[in-house]
Design an enzyme around this catalytic site. Structure first.
Site, PDB file in Angstrom:
ATOM      1  N   ASP A   1      48.460  33.789  43.942  1.00  0.00           N
ATOM      2  CA  ASP A   1      47.692  34.670  43.593  1.00  0.00           C
ATOM      3  C   ASP A   1      48.782  35.518  42.413  1.00  0.00           C
ATOM      4  O   ASP A   1      49.661  34.951  41.561  1.00  0.00           O
ATOM      5  CB  ASP A   1      46.995  35.495  44.083  1.00  0.00           C
ATOM      6  CG  ASP A   1      45.692  36.072  44.291  1.00  0.00           C
ATOM      7  OD1 ASP A   1      45.803  36.992  43.208  1.00  0.00           O
ATOM      8  OD2 ASP A   1      44.944  36.010  44.649  1.00  0.00           O
TER       9      ASP A   1
ATOM     10  N   HIS B   1      44.490  41.270  41.636  1.00  0.00           N
ATOM     11  CA  HIS B   1      44.128  40.851  42.170  1.00  0.00           C
ATOM     12  C   HIS B   1      44.364  40.004  43.412  1.00  0.00           C
ATOM     13  O   HIS B   1      44.541  40.349  44.521  1.00  0.00           O
ATOM     14  CB  HIS B   1      43.691  38.950  41.290  1.00  0.00           C
ATOM     15  CG  HIS B   1      42.663  38.627  41.018  1.00  0.00           C
ATOM     16  ND1 HIS B   1      43.173  37.569  42.870  1.00  0.00           N
ATOM     17  CD2 HIS B   1      41.234  38.641  41.568  1.00  0.00           C
ATOM     18  CE1 HIS B   1      42.076  37.303  42.720  1.00  0.00           C
ATOM     19  NE2 HIS B   1      40.593  36.964  42.767  1.00  0.00           N
TER      20      HIS B   1
ATOM     21  N   ASN C   1      33.516  31.767  41.060  1.00  0.00           N
ATOM     22  CA  ASN C   1      32.153  32.561  40.119  1.00  0.00           C
ATOM     23  C   ASN C   1      31.485  31.797  38.439  1.00  0.00           C
ATOM     24  O   ASN C   1      30.948  32.580  38.125  1.00  0.00           O
ATOM     25  CB  ASN C   1      32.674  34.107  40.014  1.00  0.00           C
ATOM     26  CG  ASN C   1      33.830  34.755  41.496  1.00  0.00           C
ATOM     27  OD1 ASN C   1      33.399  34.174  42.666  1.00  0.00           O
ATOM     28  ND2 ASN C   1      34.410  35.546  41.563  1.00  0.00           N
TER      29      ASN C   1
ATOM     30  N   SER D   1      36.884  35.922  45.478  1.00  0.00           N
ATOM     31  CA  SER D   1      37.954  36.052  45.611  1.00  0.00           C
ATOM     32  C   SER D   1      38.246  37.481  46.809  1.00  0.00           C
ATOM     33  O   SER D   1      39.160  37.052  47.679  1.00  0.00           O
ATOM     34  CB  SER D   1      38.709  36.394  44.067  1.00  0.00           C
ATOM     35  OG  SER D   1      39.146  35.614  43.339  1.00  0.00           O
TER      36      SER D   1
END
Length: 605
Positions: A271, A306, A395, A477
């Site tokens: 990530d 994130h 998404n 996520s």
């Protein structure tokens, strides 16, 4: 001596580019030097492909065949097959990363022989693409005179909220800004006067709910104040008082004995890094920044937050602060940074790290609109090495993105629960009435398709963010770490998996994925959006009889007594009727297990 304005200017600026300044001609007249156009470049990955009847192409052969192409990187074969007994012919290929004109790259792709792979080294993106306002397909009008919208963002008692991101939507393209230390920002938008502003969205940096204001009443030339609700309004006392998220309750994490901690399991989070200075993430001490040459320290600098948010869901520990509850607080976590700016080649590097570090499960809340044969090969190699890759579906509100479309991974869609957020937050905008079933819904952003294995909570998920705070975010996520955390607990504490840690192979990954799938509870009735449903600890075969690793199970270990009501959820008295018996699973070919999962996800069995 000539003055500065009469000195001959350099005909070229830095890097040999034209400066665009006037240069004197031989007869003394000035002429204008036009700026030199910068030629676009793109990165491509080039490697050998094993094809029967074709001799393998070495990296040297490939490089020599492209003398006019700039090779910017070489990725050497590592991991399982690089050291296999089969010798050089069984090695993963060396990958050349080349920079070239896009047209040249496209032609190279089209003309490549069957034994050579040429593909774009595409940028990765985190699976939480943010699109807060729907223009309903209407294109913004051409930009006109700009209007400045002055905003002040405050919390309780008018306390300024710095570092809040503000989006302002008018008739032209939206404007964006970040509040200063006084909580103030001026956002310029085009297309009409201030009365034409359609919406304002405010995303706080931490500790508050976001807010969506449609058709706001704004004053021109004056400071307009937007007040945000603190998270403590919904979760009393956080972080001093602990909270269990609605998603964890849905999956029955709160029904497990506290001795289920994930100790002994190694988790990778590919990530944007992880802020290990956060009070609940100080136990995260291992990582690498793959965007910075594998730097062993810069991984803890998470510029976008994130990775820190995902890490909190998976492993937040209550060491000195109650905060939130992570699934596996005692697991060994490795933060492998590929954002921002990471590409497929960085993802391959990260997966090699997972293989070499012998990680058990990897969270991949990332995706791309482009496929990659080389990334697919590396994920397959990771699975053969016993590394379970759990991937976000994406998404984009469309088909499952890469690498979630691969059969070698477990793909996670998002689901939401009504009334777990303020009605004026963006979370409420993710609800589509046609996709609501009871109190559960499939949010409009989640990708869907037959590749979905499970769905997990992914709307209004509260977790850690850099700087020691907390934030509620949406996305596949956020759903994926729920499943990764559950997978870590199964690897640590389920009798089928915990006692076979040395057998790191594809069969163990298939068994883990089958246990997760066998525990699914369907809420939506649409397998393309929820697969087999949301994993539920109460439906995992034999989990209630497990013991913590290295110790006898304490009294009451496992799940809560049958029939108990926790937070309004009634436990199920038996596992799913199609759940796989652990003893039988040890005798089933992993390929058959994978096929069963795919058929189940497609609603065919």
């Amino acid at each position: 001596m000539a003055g500065p304005d009469t000195a001959n200017p350099a005909p070229n600026g830095p890097n040999g580019q034209s400066s665009g300044r006037a240069a004197p001609s031989p007869n003394g007249a000035d002429t204008r030097v036009e700026p030199m156009a910068i030629a676009p470049t793109e990165r491509f990955m080039i490697a050998s492909r094993r094809v029967p009847g074709f001799a393998p192409a070495s990296a040297m052969d490939l490089a020599n065949a492209l003398p006019d192409v700039k090779i910017v990187r070489r990725i050497q074969p590592r991991g399982l097959t690089a050291f296999s007994a089969g010798g050089p012919s069984s090695q993963t290929p060396e990958i050349l990363v080349a920079e070239m004109d896009p047209d040249r790259g496209a032609k190279l792709q089209a003309s490549a022989p069957p034994n050579v792979i040429v593909e774009r080294d595409a940028f990765l993106r985190a699976s939480d693409d943010f699109r807060p306002f729907d223009f309903n397909g209407v294109m913004p009008i051409a930009a006109g005179v700009g209007v400045d919208v002055q905003l002040r963002v405050v919390g309780v008692g008018g306390k300024p909220l710095p570092k809040a991101t503000v989006y302002v939507y008018g008739q032209g393209f939206p404007g964006q800004g970040v509040t200063n230390e006084r909580g103030e920002v001026v956002v310029t938008v085009f297309g009409g006067p201030i009365e034409t502003i359609q919406a304002i969205y405010v995303k706080p940096s931490a500790d508050h709910w976001d807010r969506m204001l449609r058709a706001p009443a704004l004053q021109a030339g004056a400071m307009n104040t937007v007040q945000l609700r603190p998270l403590t309004e919904s979760f009393n006392g956080i972080p001093q008082s602990g909270m269990v998220g609605w998603g964890q309750r849905l999956m029955k994490l709160d029904r497990l004995d506290p001795s289920f901690t994930g100790a002994g399991v190694k988790i990778g989070i590919i990530d944007s890094g992880c802020d290990s200075a956060h009070p609940q993430l100080r136990h995260v001490t291992r990582g690498a920044d793959l965007t910075n040459g594998g730097d062993k320290t810069s991984w803890s600098n998470d510029q976008i937050g994130h990775g820190t948010h995902c890490a909190g869901i998976i492993t937040a520990a209550s060491d000195g602060v109650a905060g939130i509850r992570g699934f596996a607080p005692k697991a060994e976590v490795h933060a492998l940074k590929v954002f921002p700016g990471g590409r497929f080649s960085d993802l391959i590097d990260a997966l090699d790290e997972c293989i070499e570090r012998q990680l058990d499960v990897v969270n991949m809340s990332l995706g791309s609109g482009d496929p990659s044969e080389l990334v697919a090969q590396k994920i397959s190699e990771a699975r053969q090495s016993g590394v379970a890759c759990i991937v976000a579906a994406g998404n984009s509100s469309g088909p499952v993105q890469f690498p979630g479309m691969l059969p070698t991974v477990l793909t996670v869609a998002a689901m939401g629960k009504l009334d777990e957020y303020p009605s004026d937050s963006y979370h409420a905008q993710t609800v589509v009435p046609q996709l609501v079933a009871g109190t559960m819904f499939s949010p409009k952003f989640t990708c869907f398709g037959p590749q979905i294995t499970v769905a997990a909570p992914g709307v209004a998920i509260v977790s850690t963010v850099p700087g020691g705070g907390y934030a509620a975010w949406d996305g596949t996520s956020m759903a994926t770490p729920h499943v990764t955390g559950m997978a870590a607990l199964l690897l640590a504490h389920h009798p089928l998996l915990a006692g076979a840690r040395t057998a790191r192979n594809e069969q163990r990954v298939a068994q883990l994925f089958s246990l997760l799938a066998s525990s699914g509870v369907r809420y939506l009735g649409d397998s393309t959006r929820e697969g087999v449903g949301a994993p539920d600890f109460e439906r995992v075969p034999s989990l209630a009889a497990t013991q913590p690793m290295g110790a006898a199970a304490p009294a009451g270990a496992g799940l809560a007594p049958a029939g108990a009501m926790i937070d309004g959820f009634a436990p199920l008295s038996a596992p799913a009727p199609w759940a796989v018996d652990p003893a039988m699973m040890q005798r089933i070919n992993p390929a058959i297990i994978q096929r069963i999962m795919q058929l189940r996800a497609a609603g065919l069995i």
